[in-house]
Design a protein around this motif. Structure first.
Motif, PDB file in Angstrom:
ATOM      1  N   ASP A  12       0.875  -1.171   0.000  1.00 22.17           N
ATOM      2  CA  ASP A  12       0.000   0.000   0.000  1.00 22.17           C
ATOM      3  C   ASP A  12       0.912   1.220   0.000  1.00 22.17           C
ATOM      4  N   PHE A  13       0.548   2.216  -0.758  1.00 20.83           N
ATOM      5  CA  PHE A  13       1.379   3.407  -0.791  1.00 20.83           C
ATOM      6  C   PHE A  13       0.524   4.631  -0.993  1.00 20.83           C
ATOM      7  N   ASP A  14       0.996   5.727  -0.432  1.00 20.49           N
ATOM      8  CA  ASP A  14       0.367   7.014  -0.684  1.00 20.49           C
ATOM      9  C   ASP A  14       1.117   7.696  -1.807  1.00 20.49           C
ATOM     10  N   GLU A  15       2.378   7.975  -1.555  1.00 26.03           N
ATOM     11  CA  GLU A  15       3.242   8.553  -2.579  1.00 26.03           C
ATOM     12  C   GLU A  15       4.571   7.836  -2.489  1.00 26.03           C
ATOM     13  N   MET A  16       5.177   7.604  -3.630  1.00 23.91           N
ATOM     14  CA  MET A  16       6.411   6.855  -3.652  1.00 23.91           C
ATOM     15  C   MET A  16       7.291   7.370  -4.787  1.00 23.91           C
ATOM     16  N   LYS A  17       8.598   7.467  -4.513  1.00 31.67           N
ATOM     17  CA  LYS A  17       9.568   7.849  -5.537  1.00 31.67           C
ATOM     18  C   LYS A  17      10.365   6.608  -5.917  1.00 31.67           C
ATOM     19  N   ILE A  18      10.407   6.326  -7.213  1.00 29.79           N
ATOM     20  CA  ILE A  18      11.051   5.117  -7.712  1.00 29.79           C
ATOM     21  C   ILE A  18      12.066   5.489  -8.783  1.00 29.79           C
ATOM     22  N   LEU A  19      13.260   4.917  -8.678  1.00 33.24           N
ATOM     23  CA  LEU A  19      14.279   5.034  -9.717  1.00 33.24           C
ATOM     24  C   LEU A  19      14.374   3.695 -10.420  1.00 33.24           C
ATOM     25  N   VAL A  20      14.243   3.690 -11.740  1.00 35.34           N
ATOM     26  CA  VAL A  20      14.440   2.487 -12.543  1.00 35.34           C
ATOM     27  C   VAL A  20      15.821   2.620 -13.181  1.00 35.34           C
ATOM     28  N   LEU A  21      16.744   1.761 -12.768  1.00 33.99           N
ATOM     29  CA  LEU A  21      18.129   1.862 -13.216  1.00 33.99           C
ATOM     30  C   LEU A  21      18.494   0.698 -14.128  1.00 33.99           C
ATOM     31  N   THR A  22      18.979   1.039 -15.325  1.00 32.94           N
ATOM     32  CA  THR A  22      19.440   0.046 -16.293  1.00 32.94           C
ATOM     33  C   THR A  22      20.832   0.441 -16.775  1.00 32.94           C
ATOM     34  N   ARG A  23      21.361  -0.344 -17.706  1.00 33.96           N
ATOM     35  CA  ARG A  23      22.688  -0.027 -18.232  1.00 33.96           C
ATOM     36  C   ARG A  23      22.676   1.231 -19.084  1.00 33.96           C
ATOM     37  N   HIS A  24      21.700   1.335 -20.018  1.00 38.24           N
ATOM     38  CA  HIS A  24      21.720   2.422 -21.002  1.00 38.24           C
ATOM     39  C   HIS A  24      20.484   3.325 -20.984  1.00 38.24           C
ATOM     40  N   ASP A  25      19.461   2.960 -20.232  1.00 36.49           N
ATOM     41  CA  ASP A  25      18.208   3.731 -20.168  1.00 36.49           C
ATOM     42  C   ASP A  25      17.617   3.963 -21.557  1.00 36.49           C
ATOM     43  N   ASP A  26      17.695   2.945 -22.392  1.00 36.11           N
ATOM     44  CA  ASP A  26      17.172   3.085 -23.751  1.00 36.11           C
ATOM     45  C   ASP A  26      16.135   2.024 -24.099  1.00 36.11           C
ATOM     46  N   CYS A  27      15.759   1.173 -23.121  1.00 31.57           N
ATOM     47  CA  CYS A  27      14.816   0.095 -23.413  1.00 31.57           C
ATOM     48  C   CYS A  27      13.935  -0.184 -22.189  1.00 31.57           C
ATOM     49  N   CYS A  28      14.391  -1.092 -21.322  1.00 30.75           N
ATOM     50  CA  CYS A  28      13.574  -1.540 -20.186  1.00 30.75           C
ATOM     51  C   CYS A  28      13.254  -0.423 -19.194  1.00 30.75           C
ATOM     52  N   GLY A  29      14.214   0.449 -18.941  1.00 28.48           N
ATOM     53  CA  GLY A  29      13.989   1.530 -17.977  1.00 28.48           C
ATOM     54  C   GLY A  29      12.848   2.449 -18.363  1.00 28.48           C
ATOM     55  N   PRO A  30      12.893   3.002 -19.577  1.00 23.37           N
ATOM     56  CA  PRO A  30      11.791   3.873 -19.983  1.00 23.37           C
ATOM     57  C   PRO A  30      10.440   3.157 -20.056  1.00 23.37           C
ATOM     58  N   MET A  31      10.451   1.879 -20.468  1.00 23.84           N
ATOM     59  CA  MET A  31       9.184   1.133 -20.518  1.00 23.84           C
ATOM     60  C   MET A  31       8.625   0.936 -19.116  1.00 23.84           C
TER      61      MET A  31
END
Length: 127
Positions: A12-31
C-alpha cells in the motif's frame, strides 16, 4: 515489463519515488517507468542508465506506441544525475545489486536485462 507493476502493487502506498536503473536507459527503464507512471499519479518515477545511450531504441518507441504510450520525446537519463537516497525504491534491471550503495530493502533486482532486436521480442519484453 508489466511484471514490474506487480512488485509495487503488493505494497500500500500514498506517494512513492522510484528510480528504474538500467545499463543504457534506452529500453527496459523507460518502458517500466512509463507503466509505473501510468498506473498511479502518486508514483514519481525516474529512469536512468549507468552509461546512458543517446536515444531510446526505435523498437521501444514503436512497441510502447501500440500501448498508447508515447516515448518518442523521452531521452535517456544519466544515473549520475540522480540522488540515490531521494528514492523510496530503486528497481535494478540488468544492473548488479552491489552497484548502488543503499539499503538493500530499497532495491528490487530484475536480472538480466534482455536484448530485443526485433518487434516480436520487444513485445514479449514489454508484456
Amino acid at each position: 515489463m508489466m511484471c514490474v507493476l506487480n512488485v509495487f502493487l503488493q505494497d500500500d502506498f500514498d506517494e512513492m519515488k522510484i528510480l528504474v536503473l538500467t545499463r543504457h536507459d534506452d529500453c527496459c527503464g523507460p518502458m517500466a517507468a512509463a507503466f509505473l507512471r501510468d498506473y498511479s499519479q502518486k508514483l514519481e518515477v525516474v529512469s536512468a542508465g549507468i552509461h546512458p545511450a543517446e536515444n531510446i531504441q526505435p523498437l521501444v518507441v514503436a512497441a510502447m506506441k501500440e500501448c498508447l504510450v508515447d516515448l518518442s520525446a523521452v531521452k535517456p537519463n544519466a544515473f549520475g544525475n540522480c540522488e540515490q537516497n531521494a528514492f523510496d525504491y530503486i528497481l535494478l534491471i540488468g544492473v548488479p545489486a552491489d552497484f548502488c550503495q543503499i539499503d538493500a530493502e530499497k532495491m528490487i533486482c530484475l536480472n538480466p536485462e534482455i536484448e530485443a532486436d526485433d518487434m516480436d521480442t520487444m513485445r514479449l519484453l514489454r508484456d
